[in-house]
Design an enzyme around this catalytic site. Structure first.
Site, PDB file in Angstrom:
ATOM      1  N   VAL A  80      17.401 -26.650 -19.625  1.00 33.40           N
ATOM      2  CA  VAL A  80      16.963 -25.842 -20.762  1.00 33.40           C
ATOM      3  C   VAL A  80      16.540 -26.807 -21.865  1.00 33.40           C
ATOM      4  O   VAL A  80      17.161 -27.848 -22.077  1.00 33.40           O
ATOM      5  CB  VAL A  80      18.083 -24.897 -21.252  1.00 33.40           C
ATOM      6  CG1 VAL A  80      19.303 -25.660 -21.750  1.00 33.40           C
ATOM      7  CG2 VAL A  80      17.555 -23.954 -22.329  1.00 33.40           C
ATOM      8  N   VAL A  96      19.998 -30.720 -20.515  1.00 36.06           N
ATOM      9  CA  VAL A  96      19.268 -30.380 -21.734  1.00 36.06           C
ATOM     10  C   VAL A  96      18.025 -31.248 -21.776  1.00 36.06           C
ATOM     11  O   VAL A  96      18.100 -32.462 -21.610  1.00 36.06           O
ATOM     12  CB  VAL A  96      20.131 -30.584 -22.991  1.00 36.06           C
ATOM     13  CG1 VAL A  96      19.286 -30.415 -24.254  1.00 36.06           C
ATOM     14  CG2 VAL A  96      21.286 -29.590 -23.004  1.00 36.06           C
ATOM     15  N   LYS A  97      16.881 -30.594 -21.982  1.00 32.53           N
ATOM     16  CA  LYS A  97      15.607 -31.307 -21.999  1.00 32.53           C
ATOM     17  C   LYS A  97      15.287 -31.796 -23.411  1.00 32.53           C
ATOM     18  O   LYS A  97      15.317 -31.021 -24.367  1.00 32.53           O
ATOM     19  CB  LYS A  97      14.471 -30.405 -21.495  1.00 32.53           C
ATOM     20  CG  LYS A  97      14.581 -30.045 -20.037  1.00 32.53           C
ATOM     21  CD  LYS A  97      13.519 -29.050 -19.610  1.00 32.53           C
ATOM     22  CE  LYS A  97      12.215 -29.718 -19.304  1.00 32.53           C
ATOM     23  NZ  LYS A  97      11.249 -28.755 -18.672  1.00 32.53           N
ATOM     24  N   ILE A  98      14.973 -33.086 -23.491  1.00 35.21           N
ATOM     25  CA  ILE A  98      14.546 -33.707 -24.741  1.00 35.21           C
ATOM     26  C   ILE A  98      13.176 -34.327 -24.503  1.00 35.21           C
ATOM     27  O   ILE A  98      13.008 -35.102 -23.557  1.00 35.21           O
ATOM     28  CB  ILE A  98      15.543 -34.790 -25.204  1.00 35.21           C
ATOM     29  CG1 ILE A  98      16.893 -34.161 -25.563  1.00 35.21           C
ATOM     30  CG2 ILE A  98      14.988 -35.572 -26.386  1.00 35.21           C
ATOM     31  CD1 ILE A  98      17.955 -35.178 -25.964  1.00 35.21           C
TER      32      ILE A  98
END
Length: 365
Positions: free
Chosen positions: A108, A139-141
């Site tokens: 996400v 977690v997408k960065i």
């Protein structure tokens, strides 16, 4: 008999993931069927959730309840998203457990509007990890210059990160450095820290083809449809080099896992090219390919399971050299694509919030 997706993993060491998520698939059992056919992870982004929420009434009951309870539109959006992510995490958890934490992840993304804000990205990533609190969450960065310190900090804190929106080998090298230095700063159990670096593929061809056609020379036109695969092959070459040698061996001795390259944007945009071009040509061990459902279906039907990622590396280098000779600046291509990617995801997020605001007004009439 195993499917081609299962063969990708079992025979070639590549993990096929699904680049889509919507509630109807979760409630209907479709997502579980994808896992049975060989899908080993899920990626999502703001554009995916925009399509999922706007094109379906599956979210309406929960959204109405949230709004009528006094929740804001934006907080309600995140409740809808995290609910889908939690359910998907539960479906993929057996894959995570069976693979000892190699696969079974669901990704996400932080609010894309934070892509140029390091401190806010760190805060948002921490919040998502704390709120969802599952070991198979990524977690997408975005891999922007401002994202790099956030990536390093999250890895140092032992959090799983999917680095997204990568287009150049040079930026990828910086992402690898953020991962390695983050691991070195982490005092936790490195065997539980996981990361992938999402290298976008088809968009590179879309942009370079446009520039090559504008140049129009025979040498330029001959490069159409070749640059994206060559770029990814050189990224894999960098991956192999980075995750070997004394520095990596010291981390591996502490239980660290390599940060796998993940091929993203692998649906073919140009109908003149094979619909499995960006799968067939990028198969190799220690990699992930996340595909939209149409590309997964195409590969299941007529893909070729064969190691190709490190075939003809000399040819890949030659393609890049010729690209520069004909006048295309790949660094500028990467900057353009990064800016466009950040803008597109931000626009999807803003448009979805506007749609939800309109829907909320109908609830209160």
């Amino acid at each position: 008999m195993s499917t081609r997706l299962q063969q990708l993993h079992d025979e070639q060491g590549q993990s096929p993931w699904l680049d889509n998520l919507k509630r109807g698939w979760i409630t209907s059992g479709e997502l579980e069927r994808w896992v049975e056919r060989g899908v080993r992870g899920i990626t999502s982004n703001p554009s995916i959730f925009q399509k999922a929420i706007e094109s379906s009434d599956a979210y309406d009951v929960q959204y109405r309840e949230l709004i009528e309870s006094g929740a804001s539109v934006e907080s309600s959006y995140w409740d809808l998203v995290t609910d889908d992510i939690r359910r998907a995490l539960a479906i993929l958890r057996p894959v995570y457990d069976a693979s000892d934490g190699v696969d079974g992840f669901v990704s996400v993304e932080v609010d894309p509007g934070l892509a140029r804000d390091t401190a806010a990205t760190i805060e948002a990533a921490r919040h998502l990890h704390t709120t969802i609190a599952q070991p198979n969450l990524y977690v997408k960065i975005p891999g922007t210059a401002e994202g790099l310190p956030a990536i390093r900090q999250m890895i140092a804190e032992g959090r799983n990160i999917n680095v997204t929106l990568l287009f150049s080998v040079d930026r990828y090298a910086e992402v690898i450095e953020a991962y390695l230095s983050g691991l070195e700063a982490c005092d936790g159990d490195l065997s539980r820290v996981s990361s992938v670096a999402s290298f976008f593929v088809s968009r590179v061809d879309t942009e370079t083809d446009r520039r090559l056609e504008a140049i129009g020379s025979p040498e330029a036109l001959a490069l159409r449809g070749k640059v994206a695969v060559a770029n990814a092959k050189l990224a894999y070459e960098r991956f192999v080099a980075a995750f070997s040698g004394p520095r990596w061996e010291a981390l591996a001795a502490r239980g660290a896992r390599p940060q796998r390259p993940l091929w993203a944007s692998t649906s073919t945009k140009n109908p003149a090219y094979s619909d499995v071009l960006y799968v067939d040509e990028l198969i190799g061990p220690g990699t992930v390919n996340t595909m939209p459902d149409q590309t997964l279906e195409a590969f299941l039907d007529h893909g070729t399971v064969r190691r190709t990622i490190d075939e003809d590396l000399a040819g890949a280098h030659a393609t890049m050299a010729t690209l520069a000779e004909v006048g295309v600046d790949l660094a500028d291509v990467a900057r353009t694509l990064e800016d466009e990617g950040v803008a597109a995801f931000s626009k999807s997020f803003e448009e979805l919030i506007a749609t939800l605001e309109g829907k909320a007004r109908t609830f209160t009439r």
